[in-house]
Write a protein that holds these residues in place. Structure first.
Motif, mmCIF file in Angstrom:
data_model
loop_
_atom_site.group_PDB
_atom_site.id
_atom_site.type_symbol
_atom_site.label_atom_id
_atom_site.label_comp_id
_atom_site.label_asym_id
_atom_site.label_seq_id
_atom_site.Cartn_x
_atom_site.Cartn_y
_atom_site.Cartn_z
ATOM 1 N N ASP A 181 13.833 -50.497 94.812
ATOM 2 C CA ASP A 181 14.833 -49.618 93.646
ATOM 3 C C ASP A 181 14.495 -48.180 94.078
ATOM 4 O OD1 ASP A 181 16.579 -48.522 91.032
ATOM 5 O OD2 ASP A 181 14.219 -48.084 90.413
ATOM 6 N N MET A 182 12.880 -48.361 94.392
ATOM 7 C CA MET A 182 12.517 -46.592 94.791
ATOM 8 C C MET A 182 12.474 -46.792 96.341
ATOM 9 S SD MET A 182 8.388 -45.953 95.302
ATOM 10 C CE MET A 182 8.396 -44.602 96.295
ATOM 11 N N LEU A 183 12.580 -47.253 96.767
ATOM 12 C CA LEU A 183 13.060 -46.890 98.227
ATOM 13 C C LEU A 183 14.313 -46.460 98.496
ATOM 14 C CD1 LEU A 183 11.756 -49.106 100.471
ATOM 15 C CD2 LEU A 183 10.938 -46.870 100.077
ATOM 16 N N THR A 184 15.743 -47.408 97.493
ATOM 17 C CA THR A 184 16.724 -47.091 97.026
ATOM 18 C C THR A 184 17.168 -45.794 96.756
ATOM 19 O OG1 THR A 184 17.675 -49.591 97.181
ATOM 20 C CG2 THR A 184 19.031 -48.113 96.454
ATOM 21 N N ARG A 185 16.391 -45.436 96.021
ATOM 22 C CA ARG A 185 16.878 -44.048 95.176
ATOM 23 C C ARG A 185 16.637 -43.127 96.061
ATOM 24 N NH1 ARG A 185 15.071 -44.200 88.451
ATOM 25 N NH2 ARG A 185 15.818 -46.309 88.468
ATOM 26 N N ILE A 186 15.288 -42.859 97.342
ATOM 27 C CA ILE A 186 15.221 -42.055 97.724
ATOM 28 C C ILE A 186 16.315 -42.102 98.781
ATOM 29 C CG2 ILE A 186 13.727 -41.763 99.613
ATOM 30 C CD1 ILE A 186 11.394 -42.381 97.560
ATOM 31 N N ARG A 187 17.018 -42.895 99.394
ATOM 32 C CA ARG A 187 17.873 -43.231 100.571
ATOM 33 C C ARG A 187 19.619 -42.704 99.776
ATOM 34 N NH1 ARG A 187 18.833 -48.184 99.986
ATOM 35 N NH2 ARG A 187 16.905 -49.266 101.482
ATOM 36 N N ASN A 188 19.362 -42.972 98.500
ATOM 37 C CA ASN A 188 19.971 -42.235 98.044
ATOM 38 C C ASN A 188 20.847 -40.550 98.208
ATOM 39 O OD1 ASN A 188 21.263 -44.658 97.995
ATOM 40 N ND2 ASN A 188 21.142 -45.505 96.059
ATOM 41 N N ALA A 189 19.581 -40.525 97.722
ATOM 42 C CA ALA A 189 19.572 -38.852 97.114
ATOM 43 C C ALA A 189 19.499 -38.335 98.480
ATOM 44 C CB ALA A 189 17.922 -38.439 96.285
ATOM 45 N N ILE A 193 7.692 -40.481 88.492
ATOM 46 C CA ILE A 193 7.303 -39.725 90.496
ATOM 47 C C ILE A 193 8.391 -38.775 90.319
ATOM 48 C CG2 ILE A 193 6.377 -40.226 92.023
ATOM 49 C CD1 ILE A 193 5.062 -42.693 91.611
ATOM 50 N N ARG A 194 8.158 -37.502 90.307
ATOM 51 C CA ARG A 194 9.215 -36.924 91.078
ATOM 52 C C ARG A 194 9.185 -36.212 92.717
ATOM 53 N NH1 ARG A 194 12.960 -34.893 87.767
ATOM 54 N NH2 ARG A 194 13.548 -32.807 89.359
ATOM 55 N N ILE A 195 10.481 -36.899 93.781
ATOM 56 C CA ILE A 195 9.849 -36.850 95.040
ATOM 57 C C ILE A 195 10.580 -35.930 95.643
ATOM 58 C CG2 ILE A 195 9.889 -38.317 96.502
ATOM 59 C CD1 ILE A 195 10.154 -40.114 95.032
ATOM 60 N N TYR A 196 10.239 -34.683 95.156
ATOM 61 C CA TYR A 196 10.956 -33.490 96.408
ATOM 62 C C TYR A 196 11.180 -34.066 98.571
ATOM 63 C CZ TYR A 196 9.920 -31.283 92.481
ATOM 64 O OH TYR A 196 9.705 -31.087 90.941
ATOM 65 N N LEU A 197 12.319 -34.238 98.364
ATOM 66 C CA LEU A 197 12.813 -34.088 99.693
ATOM 67 C C LEU A 197 12.447 -33.341 100.704
ATOM 68 C CD1 LEU A 197 15.759 -36.826 98.423
ATOM 69 C CD2 LEU A 197 14.035 -37.576 99.791
ATOM 70 N N LYS A 198 12.619 -33.449 101.954
ATOM 71 C CA LYS A 198 12.162 -32.609 102.904
ATOM 72 C C LYS A 198 13.789 -32.408 103.912
ATOM 73 C CE LYS A 198 8.518 -31.092 105.918
ATOM 74 N NZ LYS A 198 6.919 -31.986 106.236
ATOM 75 N N TYR A 199 14.167 -30.939 104.218
ATOM 76 C CA TYR A 199 14.926 -30.849 105.245
ATOM 77 C C TYR A 199 14.668 -29.844 106.396
ATOM 78 C CZ TYR A 199 18.174 -33.691 101.832
ATOM 79 O OH TYR A 199 18.218 -35.054 100.747
ATOM 80 N N THR A 200 15.333 -30.085 107.227
ATOM 81 C CA THR A 200 14.945 -28.934 108.378
ATOM 82 C C THR A 200 15.331 -27.701 107.744
ATOM 83 O OG1 THR A 200 17.014 -29.709 109.496
ATOM 84 C CG2 THR A 200 14.910 -30.690 110.244
ATOM 85 N N GLY A 201 15.861 -26.718 108.529
ATOM 86 C CA GLY A 201 16.468 -25.540 108.289
ATOM 87 C C GLY A 201 17.525 -25.838 108.381
ATOM 88 N N LYS A 202 17.927 -26.215 109.292
ATOM 89 C CA LYS A 202 20.159 -26.208 109.041
ATOM 90 C C LYS A 202 20.096 -27.924 107.354
ATOM 91 C CE LYS A 202 20.546 -25.216 113.868
ATOM 92 N NZ LYS A 202 21.460 -25.529 114.791
ATOM 93 N N ARG A 203 19.692 -27.643 107.267
ATOM 94 C CA ARG A 203 19.869 -29.055 106.075
ATOM 95 C C ARG A 203 20.161 -30.457 106.111
ATOM 96 N NH1 ARG A 203 18.651 -28.966 101.348
ATOM 97 N NH2 ARG A 203 20.818 -30.370 100.015
ATOM 98 N N LEU A 215 20.809 -39.362 101.568
ATOM 99 C CA LEU A 215 22.615 -39.436 101.825
ATOM 100 C C LEU A 215 22.807 -38.063 101.008
ATOM 101 C CD1 LEU A 215 23.329 -42.504 101.836
ATOM 102 C CD2 LEU A 215 23.005 -41.369 103.764
ATOM 103 N N ALA A 216 22.540 -37.665 99.960
ATOM 104 C CA ALA A 216 23.398 -36.602 98.708
ATOM 105 C C ALA A 216 22.928 -35.464 99.039
ATOM 106 C CB ALA A 216 23.430 -37.281 97.272
ATOM 107 N N ARG A 217 22.458 -35.068 99.900
ATOM 108 C CA ARG A 217 21.077 -33.988 100.184
ATOM 109 C C ARG A 217 20.906 -33.448 99.346
ATOM 110 N NH1 ARG A 217 22.032 -33.852 105.376
ATOM 111 N NH2 ARG A 217 23.586 -33.185 106.795
ATOM 112 N N ALA A 218 20.250 -34.182 97.635
ATOM 113 C CA ALA A 218 19.667 -33.756 97.052
ATOM 114 C C ALA A 218 18.349 -33.111 97.464
ATOM 115 C CB ALA A 218 19.436 -34.387 95.879
ATOM 116 N N GLN A 219 17.821 -32.331 96.179
ATOM 117 C CA GLN A 219 16.385 -31.724 96.873
ATOM 118 C C GLN A 219 15.277 -32.745 95.847
ATOM 119 O OE1 GLN A 219 15.375 -28.991 97.956
ATOM 120 N NE2 GLN A 219 17.502 -29.278 98.791
#
Length: 132
Positions: free
Chosen positions: A9-17, A60-70, A19-23
């Motif tokens: 469930d945790m991995l799926t939430r990370i994967r979905n966020a 647990i609030r997980i803040y995803l990481k993206y490159t400069g171009k998202r 894919l949606a480019r959520a922060q």
């Protein structure tokens, strides 16, 4: 909400966020999920994680990481060992993800660690997830 496999469930939430480019995404707190988030932070797949209490429940609030171009840092994340099929390996048979470009997360007798750390300390265990 009751889930049969909280790590999946945790991995799926990370994967979905991702894919949606959520922060940010939130997952219910447990010790093993906090250790997985710590490993994701240490290996550079997420920017940070925090434990918060909301209405008496820990998350647990997980803040995803993206490159400069998202562009996404996490291109793939999968659960290796499942409830119906547990995957255990010895220290000399730890799988490599993308020839070493990805990370294997393992649960060993010494705690949750990456496959590389388990290999160095000669620890076998359950292969929880792979991320690349």
């Amino acid at each position: 909400m009751y889930t049969i496999d909280p790590i999946a469930d945790m991995l799926t939430r990370i994967r979905n966020a991702n894919l949606a480019r959520a922060q940010v995404t939130s997952v219910p707190h447990s010790g093993i999920k906090a250790e997985i988030a710590r490993i994701l932070y240490e290996t550079g797949f997420i920017s940070e994680f925090k434990t918060q209490e909301i209405d008496g429940k820990k998350f647990i609030r997980i803040y995803l990481k993206y490159t400069g171009k998202r562009d996404r840092i996490i291109t793939g994340i999968t659960r290796m060992s499942r409830c119906g099929r547990r995957v255990y390996v010895k220290h000399d048979a730890i799988p490599k993800v993308l020839r070493g470009m990805g990370v294997v997360i393992m649960s060993t007798p010494k705690g949750v660690m990456t496959g590389h750390q388990a290999e160095k300390t000669h620890q076998g265990g359950e292969v929880l997830a792979a991320i690349w």
